[in-house]
Design a protein around this motif. Structure first.
Motif, mmCIF file in Angstrom:
data_model
loop_
_atom_site.group_PDB
_atom_site.id
_atom_site.type_symbol
_atom_site.label_atom_id
_atom_site.label_comp_id
_atom_site.label_asym_id
_atom_site.label_seq_id
_atom_site.Cartn_x
_atom_site.Cartn_y
_atom_site.Cartn_z
ATOM 1 N N GLU A 1 -5.946 1.414 2.116
ATOM 2 C CA GLU A 1 -7.335 1.012 2.071
ATOM 3 C C GLU A 1 -7.424 -0.457 1.680
ATOM 4 O OE1 GLU A 1 -9.438 3.419 -0.629
ATOM 5 O OE2 GLU A 1 -9.062 5.311 0.443
ATOM 6 N N ARG B 1 -7.273 2.439 6.680
ATOM 7 C CA ARG B 1 -8.531 3.096 6.983
ATOM 8 C C ARG B 1 -9.623 2.050 7.168
ATOM 9 N NH1 ARG B 1 -8.680 7.718 2.298
ATOM 10 N NH2 ARG B 1 -7.021 9.050 3.111
ATOM 11 N N LEU C 1 -16.299 3.853 2.437
ATOM 12 C CA LEU C 1 -15.707 3.459 1.164
ATOM 13 C C LEU C 1 -16.772 3.140 0.126
ATOM 14 C CD1 LEU C 1 -12.695 1.210 2.170
ATOM 15 C CD2 LEU C 1 -12.676 3.599 1.424
#
Length: 439
Positions: free
Chosen positions: A80, A192, A197
């Motif tokens: 991430e 990702r 998020l």
């Protein structure tokens, strides 16, 4: 952030992690990618400190390594991107609680084994004088005991976003350089997309934080040791290195960043048509200081910030650090003085079990070499001889001029207050070189 990074080969491995040469899949730009396994709160604290400092420096100085991106690995193939200005809260929690939150046990065990193996191979820290002439002899270089290496740091004021608490701190350099090895095949690190998020920030569920990945600019000249010692001595090149390093430390100290582990291994070189571009790197042991209020800036306020933890590498540590006293940013000036002296006169040493020379100044004790900081701690009135009297066989560069010798002696003063500040040093380096060139 959608781009993919391709890992090409491993270029460095140390007690904290692994550095790879990589490329941005979309642009083909070469980058250095550092994987930092999140296996202990002590390691995580150093990683977060390095991340915070590198974000603070941004890309504002050509002589400080630039950070392109930071990724948090939460699964075997899941990364991430971390948004600018934010710290990974899972890792902050691990550092503050003193336990690793939801780490991946198998990955952690493998990396801990590598780390323990590296630490067990650390050599003692005093070198036989015969090493100067190429022979491999017994080393008397003293290293800190493991209890000192992981000694608990007293409360120090930082603005890194972490609690002002006692957190253990390692004194080893984060990445020790090793011969380059090529991985079998190329690996792609998938990231990702950012969608979703922001919603997770509010109701965060504990996740596996396997590793932190830092994507930085790639330096094709290696570290300063390798770059300078693989080439014939050149006074103009040496002077350029000294000027660039003084500029980098002045920049860091203006931002109230104290490096605390300056040495040739932590200075990287980027090759350019106009000459080498040196870049200070490895900020795992650095500190960002808040002194005299939020508006305080400059070397004067920085020299009032005191630290207590013993950090650095033996040959470059200041006397006050050797003695276990509180110290200030002036310890960086001493470390820089050792490096400048070694660069200008090409002073090197060999550690036991190594055939690679390292740049560094020292004091001779019979046939033994003693780190300069240790010698000055034992005898603050010691008279340091610049240029060095006992010199190695040619080829050697000409000794530095009188103005530079005077500056080196000031930088290596046993009294920290007698050393120039970083801002003063940047100006004095330029003036001293002009004076020596005019003679």
């Amino acid at each position: 952030m959608e781009e993919l990074y391709t890992l090409a080969r491993e270029v460095g491995r140390g007690s904290y992690g692994v550095v790879f040469e990589g490329h941005m899949a979309k642009t083909g730009q070469r980058v250095a990618i550092k994987r930092l396994p999140c296996i202990s709160p002590e390691c995580i604290e150093l990683y977060l400190q390095e991340l915070w400092v590198m974000r603070a420096t941004a890309k504002n100085n050509p002589n400080v390594i630039a950070l392109h991106d930071c990724l948090l690995q939460t699964g075997s193939r899941t990364l991430e991107p971390l948004r600018s200005g934010r710290l990974p809260l899972d890792l902050v929690e691990s550092a503050l609680k003193g336990i690793v939150v939801c780490t991946e046990s198998q990955t952690g065990q493998e990396d801990r084994t590598r780390s323990d193996t590296h630490l067990s191979r650390r050599k003692k820290n005093r070198t036989d004088l015969g090493g100067l002439f190429g022979s491999r002899t017994k080393s008397r270089l003293r290293t800190k005991s493991e209890s000192d290496v992981f000694r608990c740091e007293r409360q120090e004021i930082t603005n890194s976003g972490l609690s002002r608490s006692k957190i253990n701190e390692r004194t080893h350099s984060e990445i020790s350089k090793t011969p380059m090895r090529t991985n079998s095949g190329l690996s792609r690190l998938r990231k990702r997309p950012e969608a979703g998020l922001q919603g997770e920030e509010e109701n965060r569920v504990p996740r596996r934080c396997c590793a932190l990945w830092l994507v930085m600019e790639y330096c094709d000249g290696g570290d300063l040791n390798h770059y300078l010692l693989s080439r014939p001595p050149d006074s103009q090149r040496n002077n350029s290195v000294v000027q660039q390093l003084s500029s980098a430390i002045a920049f860091l100290h203006r931002l109230r960043i104290v490096h605390r582990d300056l040495k040739p291994d932590n200075v990287l070189v980027s090759l350019a048509p106009s000459g080498p571009l040196v870049k200070v790197a490895d900020f795992g042991l650095s500190k960002m200081c808040v002194v005299g209020g939020l508006g305080a800036r400059g070397d004067d306020s920085l020299t009032r910030q005191h630290f207590s933890s013993t950090c650095g590498s033996d040959f470059y540590m200041a006397p006050e650090v050797w003695g276990g006293l509180s110290y200030t940013a002036q310890a960086d000036i001493f470390s820089l003085g050792v490096m400048f002296w070694a660069v200008l006169e090409r002073i090197t040493f060999l550690e036991e079990g190594s055939t690679e020379e390292q740049l560094g100044a020292y004091v001779c004790r019979g046939r033994w070499l003693m780190p300069l900081g240790e010698a000055l701690w034992e005898n603050p009135d010691l008279q340091v001889s610049v240029p060095m009297k006992a010199r190695r066989a040619p080829p050697l560069p000409p000794p530095p001029g009188q103005a530079l010798c005077t500056l080196l002696l000031d930088m290596l003063a046993s009294d920290p207050d007698a050393r120039p500040t970083a801002a003063q040093l940047e100006c004095r380096v330029r003036v001293a070189m002009e004076e020596d060139a005019a003679q």
